[in-house]
Design an enzyme around this catalytic site. Sequence first.
Site, PDB file in Angstrom:
ATOM      1  N   HIS A 296       1.011  -1.271  -0.231  1.00  0.00           N
ATOM      2  CA  HIS A 296       0.075   0.181   0.044  1.00  0.00           C
ATOM      3  C   HIS A 296       0.673   1.442  -0.081  1.00  0.00           C
ATOM      4  O   HIS A 296       1.581   1.495   0.961  1.00  0.00           O
ATOM      5  CB  HIS A 296      -1.098  -0.206   1.236  1.00  0.00           C
ATOM      6  N   PHE A 471       4.040   0.153   4.749  1.00  0.00           N
ATOM      7  CA  PHE A 471       4.796  -0.994   5.439  1.00  0.00           C
ATOM      8  C   PHE A 471       3.952  -2.317   5.438  1.00  0.00           C
ATOM      9  O   PHE A 471       3.734  -2.989   6.221  1.00  0.00           O
ATOM     10  CB  PHE A 471       5.241  -0.925   6.589  1.00  0.00           C
ATOM     11  N   HIS A 472       3.224  -2.569   4.337  1.00  0.00           N
ATOM     12  CA  HIS A 472       2.133  -3.620   3.961  1.00  0.00           C
ATOM     13  C   HIS A 472       2.614  -4.844   2.920  1.00  0.00           C
ATOM     14  O   HIS A 472       1.885  -5.007   2.159  1.00  0.00           O
ATOM     15  CB  HIS A 472       0.757  -3.153   3.918  1.00  0.00           C
ATOM     16  N   PRO A 473       4.106  -5.034   2.944  1.00  0.00           N
ATOM     17  CA  PRO A 473       4.520  -5.972   1.773  1.00  0.00           C
ATOM     18  C   PRO A 473       3.598  -7.403   1.938  1.00  0.00           C
ATOM     19  O   PRO A 473       3.821  -7.855   2.902  1.00  0.00           O
ATOM     20  CB  PRO A 473       5.807  -6.035   1.881  1.00  0.00           C
TER      21      PRO A 473
END
Length: 537
Positions: A296, A471-473
């Site tokens: 995101h 920080f949503h890998p």
Amino acid sequence: MQADGDFDYIVVGAGTAGCIMANRLSADGRHRVLLLEAGGDDNWIWFHIPVGYLFAIGNPRADWMFRTVAEAGLNGRSLAYPRGKVIGGCSAINAMISMRGQAADYDHWRQLGLPGWGWDEALGAFKRLEDHFLGASDIHGAGGGWRIEAPRISWAVLDAVAQAAGELGIRSVPDFNTGDNEGVGYFHVNQKRGRRWSSARGFLKPALSRPNLRLETGVTVKRLILENGRAVGVRYRANGAVMEARTKGEVILCAGAIGSPQVMQRSGIGPGEWLAPLGIEVKADRPGVGRNLQDHLQQRAIYKLQGIRTLNETYYSLPRRALMGLDYALRRRGPLTMAPSQLGIFTRSDPHQERANIQFHVQPLSLDKFGEPLHRFPAITVAACNLRPTSRGTVRIPSAEIDAAPVIAPNYLSTNEDRQVAADAIRVTRRLMRQSALAPYKPEEYLPGPAVGDDDAALAKAAGDIGTTIFHPVGTAKMGLASDPMAVVDARLNVFGVEGLRVVDASIMPTITSGNTNTPTAMIAEQGARLILEDAR
């Protein structure tokens, strides 16, 4: 040197997923479980005071300190890419926002041919995990290890933004986690009485007294031990020594969307075209290992305000700062309990979207980036992200060396669809800030700035200038059908082409969920543990 013991399961990574996995697999006492974590114990105060993310992110004590490559979609910028390096993983340093996403996210997984991953099954897992402040209901669970509470601070400026959203026709919602998160409201958080509640606190620490669970910290896994097409153990470094641990059951990778593909690639599981030039023997040519990276990207708009309090000026007032500390010490309330974002807005970037496709994180503060000081002028941050990006990136190792940092290339804003949504999201932000509820505070656009026009090209460029990761890998070892060459695991999370190996973390998501990804990762671990125990019968 070989670790003593005969293990039924070796779990790599004591992050959000790994802590839950270790808890569930060791619960009945029948299975001996080894849990390996590269980081250390969470014995630092800033892992527990909620605002400690400001000190943990960007600190090698808590963070892997990764960076992306220079991204064309970000106009040549490289971003810091924080990942938790401590028991609890990212749940020890993240935003603490409890967010499941949308029911349609999971039903889409089921429609891809993945049984057991629809909304109904996901909801059951969410409920089993939870200890929710609203109590047990058709939607929430009580008594689980995953504590969820309401925020313990309020801001008049955020109430005004919520009112402005209502003027745009966005409904007020008391709970984003019912399956449809469209609306405006305050985020629920993973805290307990004003302290961060990580996966380590909720699931690992209560299980550490079990004689059949062993935790090793400060351990970096170099590669899997593969024999005759089966994972039979791991080789790792601990205190400078090379160690081996073996299992008579399964190895379970819970190292996350960045860590799990690294371990597989170093072990010869991944795209042969990447591995062979590095001198790594290809044991299983799986093109999807390290591909399908989704994240995101948020556009961090900042607005200066007048006549209403924000954290910026509160922080720079020594008396008010002292009161913040006192409020936390005495009542466990106030700004020190703050998640990075408190107010959320889920809406549509344009009327043609079938469901909410952008999420706002609204903060009563502003700064240039994490690790830098707050601005000295009163301001808020209104950050919008595309919930379902179509851009896809990669994670790959540059060499077989254990200390070589991964090459992370998210490929942000690489599709026309993503650039259009980013431009439209900035337009929605501007409309929001022009509503009458905010007029008394004279909002002044600081970023992207009044000089940025309203045409698509100008806004897409601005998105590249101000865009940053939340920080949503996910997605780098995606779940899929055997007929899909890019799939890495099946619906029971077994790695195709390698027996005795599963991946159970955010990397298995075929498509990213519509919201913060930590709670979905916990659900994946809960479901994965259930599948593993079923198959052990």
